[in-house]
Design a protein around this motif. Structure first.
Motif, PDB file in Angstrom:
ATOM      1  N   PRO A  32       0.824  -1.224   0.000  1.00 35.46           N
ATOM      2  CA  PRO A  32       0.000   0.000   0.000  1.00 35.46           C
ATOM      3  C   PRO A  32       0.850   1.262   0.000  1.00 35.46           C
ATOM      4  O   PRO A  32       0.470   2.261  -0.598  1.00 35.46           O
ATOM      5  N   GLN A  33       1.999   1.223   0.655  1.00 29.39           N
ATOM      6  CA  GLN A  33       2.879   2.393   0.660  1.00 29.39           C
ATOM      7  C   GLN A  33       3.668   2.467  -0.643  1.00 29.39           C
ATOM      8  O   GLN A  33       3.910   3.546  -1.179  1.00 29.39           O
ATOM      9  N   ALA A  34       4.069   1.285  -1.156  1.00 29.01           N
ATOM     10  CA  ALA A  34       4.866   1.253  -2.386  1.00 29.01           C
ATOM     11  C   ALA A  34       4.084   1.857  -3.540  1.00 29.01           C
ATOM     12  O   ALA A  34       4.607   2.659  -4.314  1.00 29.01           O
ATOM     13  N   PHE A  35       2.794   1.500  -3.662  1.00 26.08           N
ATOM     14  CA  PHE A  35       2.005   1.971  -4.799  1.00 26.08           C
ATOM     15  C   PHE A  35       1.914   3.491  -4.827  1.00 26.08           C
ATOM     16  O   PHE A  35       1.848   4.094  -5.885  1.00 26.08           O
ATOM     17  N   ARG A  36       1.914   4.117  -3.635  1.00 26.31           N
ATOM     18  CA  ARG A  36       1.811   5.574  -3.627  1.00 26.31           C
ATOM     19  C   ARG A  36       3.003   6.227  -4.288  1.00 26.31           C
ATOM     20  O   ARG A  36       2.871   7.254  -4.934  1.00 26.31           O
ATOM     21  N   THR A  37       4.174   5.623  -4.125  1.00 27.64           N
ATOM     22  CA  THR A  37       5.359   6.273  -4.678  1.00 27.64           C
ATOM     23  C   THR A  37       5.535   5.969  -6.161  1.00 27.64           C
ATOM     24  O   THR A  37       6.294   6.634  -6.830  1.00 27.64           O
ATOM     25  N   VAL A  38       4.845   4.938  -6.655  1.00 29.49           N
ATOM     26  CA  VAL A  38       5.128   4.524  -8.030  1.00 29.49           C
ATOM     27  C   VAL A  38       3.987   4.820  -8.990  1.00 29.49           C
ATOM     28  O   VAL A  38       3.960   4.282 -10.094  1.00 29.49           O
ATOM     29  N   VAL A  39       3.075   5.689  -8.612  1.00 28.76           N
ATOM     30  CA  VAL A  39       1.983   6.013  -9.538  1.00 28.76           C
ATOM     31  C   VAL A  39       2.514   6.511 -10.895  1.00 28.76           C
ATOM     32  O   VAL A  39       2.125   5.990 -11.935  1.00 28.76           O
ATOM     33  N   PRO A  40       3.443   7.487 -10.917  1.00 30.15           N
ATOM     34  CA  PRO A  40       3.906   7.958 -12.234  1.00 30.15           C
ATOM     35  C   PRO A  40       4.559   6.860 -13.087  1.00 30.15           C
ATOM     36  O   PRO A  40       4.175   6.693 -14.243  1.00 30.15           O
ATOM     37  N   PRO A  41       5.516   6.082 -12.560  1.00 30.12           N
ATOM     38  CA  PRO A  41       6.078   5.023 -13.407  1.00 30.12           C
ATOM     39  C   PRO A  41       5.043   3.966 -13.815  1.00 30.12           C
ATOM     40  O   PRO A  41       5.119   3.441 -14.927  1.00 30.12           O
ATOM     41  N   LEU A  42       4.085   3.668 -12.936  1.00 30.39           N
ATOM     42  CA  LEU A  42       3.054   2.697 -13.311  1.00 30.39           C
ATOM     43  C   LEU A  42       2.226   3.220 -14.482  1.00 30.39           C
ATOM     44  O   LEU A  42       1.928   2.480 -15.422  1.00 30.39           O
ATOM     45  N   ILE A  43       1.877   4.505 -14.423  1.00 33.41           N
ATOM     46  CA  ILE A  43       1.088   5.077 -15.519  1.00 33.41           C
ATOM     47  C   ILE A  43       1.903   5.064 -16.809  1.00 33.41           C
ATOM     48  O   ILE A  43       1.368   4.810 -17.893  1.00 33.41           O
ATOM     49  N   ASN A  44       3.219   5.298 -16.692  1.00 34.07           N
ATOM     50  CA  ASN A  44       4.064   5.196 -17.887  1.00 34.07           C
ATOM     51  C   ASN A  44       3.928   3.823 -18.528  1.00 34.07           C
ATOM     52  O   ASN A  44       3.838   3.698 -19.751  1.00 34.07           O
ATOM     53  N   LEU A  65      -5.255  10.978 -14.976  1.00 33.27           N
ATOM     54  CA  LEU A  65      -5.494  10.215 -13.751  1.00 33.27           C
ATOM     55  C   LEU A  65      -4.228  10.201 -12.898  1.00 33.27           C
ATOM     56  O   LEU A  65      -4.286  10.356 -11.674  1.00 33.27           O
ATOM     57  N   ALA A  66      -3.071  10.030 -13.585  1.00 36.83           N
ATOM     58  CA  ALA A  66      -1.799   9.993 -12.861  1.00 36.83           C
ATOM     59  C   ALA A  66      -1.593  11.290 -12.097  1.00 36.83           C
ATOM     60  O   ALA A  66      -1.223  11.281 -10.925  1.00 36.83           O
ATOM     61  N   GLY A  67      -1.868  12.418 -12.774  1.00 33.20           N
ATOM     62  CA  GLY A  67      -1.714  13.717 -12.124  1.00 33.20           C
ATOM     63  C   GLY A  67      -2.583  13.827 -10.887  1.00 33.20           C
ATOM     64  O   GLY A  67      -2.138  14.250  -9.824  1.00 33.20           O
ATOM     65  N   ARG A  68      -3.836  13.423 -11.024  1.00 34.00           N
ATOM     66  CA  ARG A  68      -4.774  13.494  -9.896  1.00 34.00           C
ATOM     67  C   ARG A  68      -4.310  12.623  -8.737  1.00 34.00           C
ATOM     68  O   ARG A  68      -4.299  13.045  -7.585  1.00 34.00           O
ATOM     69  N   LEU A  69      -3.935  11.368  -9.071  1.00 38.34           N
ATOM     70  CA  LEU A  69      -3.497  10.433  -8.024  1.00 38.34           C
ATOM     71  C   LEU A  69      -2.282  10.995  -7.300  1.00 38.34           C
ATOM     72  O   LEU A  69      -2.194  10.929  -6.077  1.00 38.34           O
ATOM     73  N   GLU A  70      -1.354  11.567  -8.093  1.00 37.28           N
ATOM     74  CA  GLU A  70      -0.150  12.104  -7.478  1.00 37.28           C
ATOM     75  C   GLU A  70      -0.489  13.193  -6.479  1.00 37.28           C
ATOM     76  O   GLU A  70       0.073  13.251  -5.398  1.00 37.28           O
ATOM     77  N   ARG A  71      -1.414  14.088  -6.879  1.00 37.11           N
ATOM     78  CA  ARG A  71      -1.796  15.163  -5.963  1.00 37.11           C
ATOM     79  C   ARG A  71      -2.440  14.604  -4.703  1.00 37.11           C
ATOM     80  O   ARG A  71      -2.171  15.052  -3.603  1.00 37.11           O
ATOM     81  N   ARG A  72      -3.295  13.575  -4.880  1.00 39.90           N
ATOM     82  CA  ARG A  72      -3.975  13.004  -3.719  1.00 39.90           C
ATOM     83  C   ARG A  72      -2.980  12.376  -2.763  1.00 39.90           C
ATOM     84  O   ARG A  72      -3.084  12.515  -1.550  1.00 39.90           O
TER      85      ARG A  72
END
Lengths: 215, 248, 292
Positions: A135-147, A203-210
């Motif tokens: 759960p913590q890992a996914f928060r940091t990897v949203v941008p690379p995952l979206i890539n 979506l990536a932008g939004r998730l990152e802000r959240r």
């Protein structure tokens, strides 16, 4: 332009096929990739080796070859599926390696103390992954995952060469039939791909802000 | 288990980090209810000693027994063992994405199979005991270091451990917060909790320990009741170590 | 006027460059075919010029098995190549004086228009659109869309009407694929980007048939005669002609006469037998030459 408008229905079918291929493969590849990432950080050496081997082999194989294996080698092992399912397998297997590496980088970014604390209260490896680390890992990897998701979306076009009538196959067919409107037709298919990838970026932008707020 | 037999036994334990021999033939026994404070210069191997007891660090040689049974290898049996051995870390290591209350209830719910309401009731009791009951719904990052460490102690206590390990629990704290944590630890000691504490807090060792263990260079050089150790250390190195600590 | 001069100069440079490129083709030795030493042609004709030069440049495909395929020694071989040699021979030019230039579908007309080749024999379908820019001798062969199935024809497919409900493979957007889509909508069309994948899918049983020009299918069969066979008659007509420069009627007539001669004395059939005839199920009859 008329060539595009006259064939909107054909385009729509291709678009839906590409969308289905993208969504199904993304979900499966993310699950498989996360499993592989967990294997790569597990305390069991055989699992670690298996995960690393998978990633190195798949990541260094051209996607076209992965498709070739899925579409033409699996049937020789008496695995008979539709070309769409074979395409899902190829896209999933290939991109799972990239999802794995993205998730693994996220796991490594979560302090080792989190995993140690999880294990010290008696959580098993799987539980500490699922409840504490991932759960913590996914928060940091949203941008690379979206890539990876965006790359996956575009890479589904390889399926056109392997019996799936998706967006690129439709564009190729229409271009051959309307040699005077080739540019308009391929622009039309480019717009369709943008319609798929742009929301991912948004979506990536939004998730990152959240996530930034939650921290 | 026969009455009076030790809770923890370490026999000829050896551990290397590459070429570095961090634990050399370590023998240690801890009885139920005993409070052992391990002291020594940094790099003496005391943290490693602490981490081998719940197998966060596997050992190369020797044997560690808890209630007479050797530590199991990786797997469910090891997870079960760890649930009985609480650990408090220098950096607190609270689960950063979970509220204080969820930090304390996670183990009881997922490992012990308690219901959420039961786990939360007990968690609130423990949070009250360590004095942070009004922070239950905050995230760890919103708490001070001292408060975080007290939550970490509550989290360990929630598992009803047979043994509590403290790995330099106050080293990362600002000075004004050290005592609020040490007070909680003193209360635990007084209540009969079996504890192994790696610490530089000599005052705590004097007041709460049944026994002080002095380590240097990966070996246990001395083990004695605190009054005896502080009054008349037997080895030169212990004398040297104590003189440096006091001169600070 | 200055601009006009510059344009002319640029045009000259372009022509020279193209000519140099055309001459860059490699001369290939041969074992010598039938050469008409005593041929004589009217002054000023293409035939007279070529006979005088003692050499000819022919465009053909280098990648079409059985018709024009470059072999391991770098020499093209196949039915088209044999027809090319036959015409050269009638001009009194030996095989080793022929320069072969690869002509893919897209560059056949430009090569003829720019004199990069003297004529083209390259699975070149005669149609009205092409006739606007080049002239055609022949046809020397009538190809057509056909069906390839697994050896032994387990599905009992005899023609395109039997494809209903069957999985049939072709290349995305190709004319044969569109023909199936339009005229045989009950067939379950599967499309790949190249025919070799269709062949692989047929071998795996993922499709029951492959359809495209019989010439391409024969090429696939030539590479794996154990697995595939051709069924039925071609169900479209693709007359293959020999492309020559627009308006060179004397040369076109000469080639037509040469073809007719080869039909009559058996050299045409011998050329077929030595190449595509090795895998084709039936001997073709020579098509009627279209002397338009």
């Amino acid at each position: 332009m008329d060539a595009v408008l006259d064939n909107l229905d054909t385009f729509r079918q291709g678009f839906i096929t590409t969308l289905a291929l993208t969504v199904v493969s993304t979900v499966l590849a993310l699950v498989l990739g996360t499993l592989l990432a967990a294997m790569r950080v597990s305390p069991v050496p055989t699992l670690r080796a298996a995960g690393a081997t998978y990633v190195e082999v798949v990541r260094n194989t051209p996607l076209t070859l992965v498709f070739f294996f899925a579409v033409f080698v699996l049937p020789q092992l008496d695995i008979r599926l539709s070309f769409f399912v074979f395409a899902v397998i190829a896209v999933t297997v290939y991109h799972a390696a990239f999802f794995c590496e993205a998730v693994r980088s996220g796991i490594n970014a979560v302090g080792v103390g989190q995993a140690e604390a999880a294990r010290s209260i008696g959580l098993t490896f799987t539980q500490s992954m699922r409840l504490v680390v991932l759960p913590q890992a996914f928060r940091t990897v949203v941008p690379p995952l979206i890539n990876v998701v965006i790359a996956l979306t575009k890479n589904t076009s390889i399926a056109a060469a392997f019996g799936v009538v998706e967006l690129t196959a439709v564009a190729t067919r229409l271009a051959n039939a309307n040699s005077d409107a080739v540019i308009a037709i391929f622009l039309g298919s480019a717009v369709c791909y943008l319609a798929l990838t742009l929301p991912s970026g948004w979506l990536a932008g939004r998730l990152e802000r959240r996530v930034a707020v939650a921290r | 288990m026969a009455a009076g037999s030790p809770l923890l036994q370490m026999e000829r334990v050896n551990k290397h980090f590459g070429d570095l021999h961090v634990l050399q033939d370590v023998d240690l026994e801890v009885d139920p209810g005993e409070v052992v404070v391990v002291v020594g210069p940094s790099g003496s191997g005391k943290s490693t000693l602490c981490r081998t007891i719940n197998r966060l660090e596997p050992i190369d040689d020797g044997v560690i027994r808890l209630e007479g049974r050797p530590l199991p290898d990786e797997g469910r049996a090891l997870a079960r063992l760890r649930s009985d051995v609480g650990m408090v870390f220098q950096q607190f290591n609270l689960f950063a994405h979970k509220s204080v209350l969820d930090n304390v209830t996670l183990g009881p719910i997922k490992v012990r199979g308690q219901s959420r309401s039961e786990a939360e009731r007990r968690a609130r009791e423990l949070l009250a005991r360590v004095g942070v009951e009004n922070q239950a719904h905050k995230l760890p990052a919103q708490l001070s270091g001292g408060q975080q460490q007290r939550v970490a102690i509550a989290r360990a206590l929630a598992m009803d451990p047979k043994l509590l390990l403290f790995d330099e629990p106050t080293s990362a704290l600002d000075p004004e917060m050290i005592n609020e944590v040490l007070d909680v630890m003193r209360d635990l000691a007084a209540a009969g909790m079996t504890m192994i504490v790696i610490s530089h807090e000599m005052g705590f060792a004097r007041s709460a320990a049944n026994r002080v263990v002095f380590m240097d260079g990966g070996r246990i050089l001395e083990a004695a009741p605190p009054e005896e150790f502080f009054a008349s250390p037997r080895t030169e190195r212990a004398k040297d170590f104590l003189s440096k600590i006091i001169s600070h | 006027m200055r601009i006009g001069r510059w344009m002319r100069l640029a045009g000259t440079v372009l022509v020279l460059t193209l000519a140099a490129a055309a001459c860059g083709g490699d001369d290939e030795g041969g074992d010598g075919g039938q050469v008409n030493e005593g041929a004589s042609f009217a002054e000023g004709t293409t035939m007279a010029r070529l006979q005088q030069e003692g050499a000819v440049t022919i465009g053909t495909k280098f990648d079409q098995p059985l018709f024009g395929l470059k072999n391991l020694e770098g020499k093209p071989e196949g039915f088209d190549v044999e027809i090319g040699k036959l015409i050269a021979g009638e001009l009194g030019i030996a095989e080793d004086k022929i320069t072969w230039v690869e002509s893919v579908s897209a560059n056949r007309e430009p090569f003829i228009q720019q004199d990069k080749v003297d004529f083209v024999v390259a699975t070149y379908t005669i149609n009205d659109k092409r006739k606007e820019v080049v002239d055609f001798a022949g046809p020397y062969y009538e190809a057509g869309q056909d069906i390839m199935v697994a050896k032994g024809n387990p599905e009992g497919i005899g023609g395109p009407d039997d494809l209903a409900g069957k999985k049939v493979c072709s290349v995305t957007g190709s004319t044969p694929a569109e023909n199936i889509r339009t005229n045989y909508p009950d067939a379950d069309l599967t499309e790949f980007d190249v025919y070799s994948k269709c062949a692989e899918a047929l071998k795996n049983g993922q499709v029951q048939a492959v359809t495209t020009d019989n010439v391409i299918l024969l090429g696939l069969i030539s590479q794996d005669e154990e697995s595939f066979e051709l069924v039925g008659e071609p169900f479209t007509k693709e007359p293959y002609g020999i492309g020559v420069k627009k308006g060179d009627t004397e040369f076109r007539n000469f080639i037509n006469d040469t073809l007719q001669k080869a039909y009559d004395d058996g050299r045409w059939l011998a050329a077929w037998d030595a190449t595509a005839g090795k895998v084709a199920p039936e001997k073709p009859t020579p098509p009627t030459i279209d002397r338009y």
